[in-house]
Design a protein around this motif. Sequence first.
Motif, PDB file in Angstrom:
ATOM      1  N   ARG A   1       8.264 -18.276 -50.722  1.00 36.32           N
ATOM      2  CA  ARG A   1       7.844 -16.898 -50.993  1.00 36.32           C
ATOM      3  C   ARG A   1       7.241 -16.827 -52.382  1.00 36.32           C
ATOM      4  O   ARG A   1       7.760 -17.404 -53.335  1.00 36.32           O
ATOM      5  CB  ARG A   1       9.036 -15.950 -50.844  1.00 36.32           C
TER       6      ARG A   1
ATOM      7  N   PRO B   1       5.969 -14.498 -55.554  1.00 32.31           N
ATOM      8  CA  PRO B   1       6.137 -13.160 -56.138  1.00 32.31           C
ATOM      9  C   PRO B   1       4.816 -12.586 -56.625  1.00 32.31           C
ATOM     10  O   PRO B   1       4.418 -12.794 -57.766  1.00 32.31           O
ATOM     11  CB  PRO B   1       7.127 -13.401 -57.287  1.00 32.31           C
TER      12      PRO B   1
ATOM     13  N   GLY C   1       4.910  -7.596 -54.720  1.00 36.32           N
ATOM     14  CA  GLY C   1       6.284  -8.062 -54.658  1.00 36.32           C
ATOM     15  C   GLY C   1       6.347  -9.408 -53.958  1.00 36.32           C
ATOM     16  O   GLY C   1       5.321 -10.042 -53.710  1.00 36.32           O
ATOM     17  N   GLU C   2       7.560  -9.856 -53.635  1.00 33.99           N
ATOM     18  CA  GLU C   2       7.738 -11.183 -53.071  1.00 33.99           C
ATOM     19  C   GLU C   2       7.239 -11.225 -51.626  1.00 33.99           C
ATOM     20  O   GLU C   2       7.655 -10.419 -50.802  1.00 33.99           O
ATOM     21  CB  GLU C   2       9.221 -11.555 -53.132  1.00 33.99           C
TER      22      GLU C   2
END
Lengths: 94, 207
Positions: free
Chosen positions: A2, A4, A9-10
Amino acid sequence: MRIPCPYCGERDAHEFAYLGDATLTRPDPAAEDAEARFHDYVYLRDNPAGAHVEWWYHANGCRQWLKVERDTRTHAIAAARAAREADTPAGDAA
Amino acid sequence: MADRSSHDPLAGIAFDRLPPAGAYGAPGEPGVVASTAEPFVALVLARPGKAASVVDRLHRAFSVALADRPHAAIEGNTTVIGTAPGRFLVLSRTDADLFGTLRAILGTDATVTEQSDGYVTFDVTGDRVSDVLAKGALIDLDPVAFHVGDAVTTVIAHIGVTLWRSGEKSWRVLVGRSYEASFTRFLIASAAEYGLRLENKGSEGRG
């Protein structure tokens, strides 16, 4: 993995497109040895085991280029900044 | 109204055709109700260094509580969604000349692009909406994490969407028009266990 994204956002890596090494600088095409420099710029890549700075494009999100610091062994991400705010010009990548 | 509560609620529906209105999946009170709308849509892209000014102008014109971040600011018939730094989608249920309105409001601070024909929105309501959307999403849509007013641009079932939570149990999903049938199929398949009522869009104009 993932990533960021500073705006979104992530997010899962599937939302991104990968460009590669963000430390390269486009050579001056007017230089004497431009051909050799461009060969290196286009084809030669380090393959580090560890910290790597790279371009990622958030294609399925904010559609911004990011400069991401990733550990190639663990996929741990130390930082992700918008390319437009990073220190290296993003013109070549974008 | 079709009633498709069989084991496969999509049986017999051509994959490239818009599934008809009706009840799909589990019988009884539906866990999710979905309807489509065709609001007027325009994209606002602030010129370099003008994001704050654009936020301010949109705020004054539409009385929306806006900031340069991914969220949905809703006021009356107007919705403004942050989709990227300095970039906003503006939706209106009533303003047929949204493009002209925004040009007048924003002057040279932003480029405005007419997008009304490019998108449809799904209004999805019910107790199980987040459970249904979560089946196709790669982000946390639990109401604990995804609050009223939050907005995201992401993928659901491999379809690029912008979605926001407009109320406790109401969500809106903006989908490219050519993906309307595909996204409807995703909703039917994913909501089958809770029951889905798919409503036809009204014929009384847009919005």
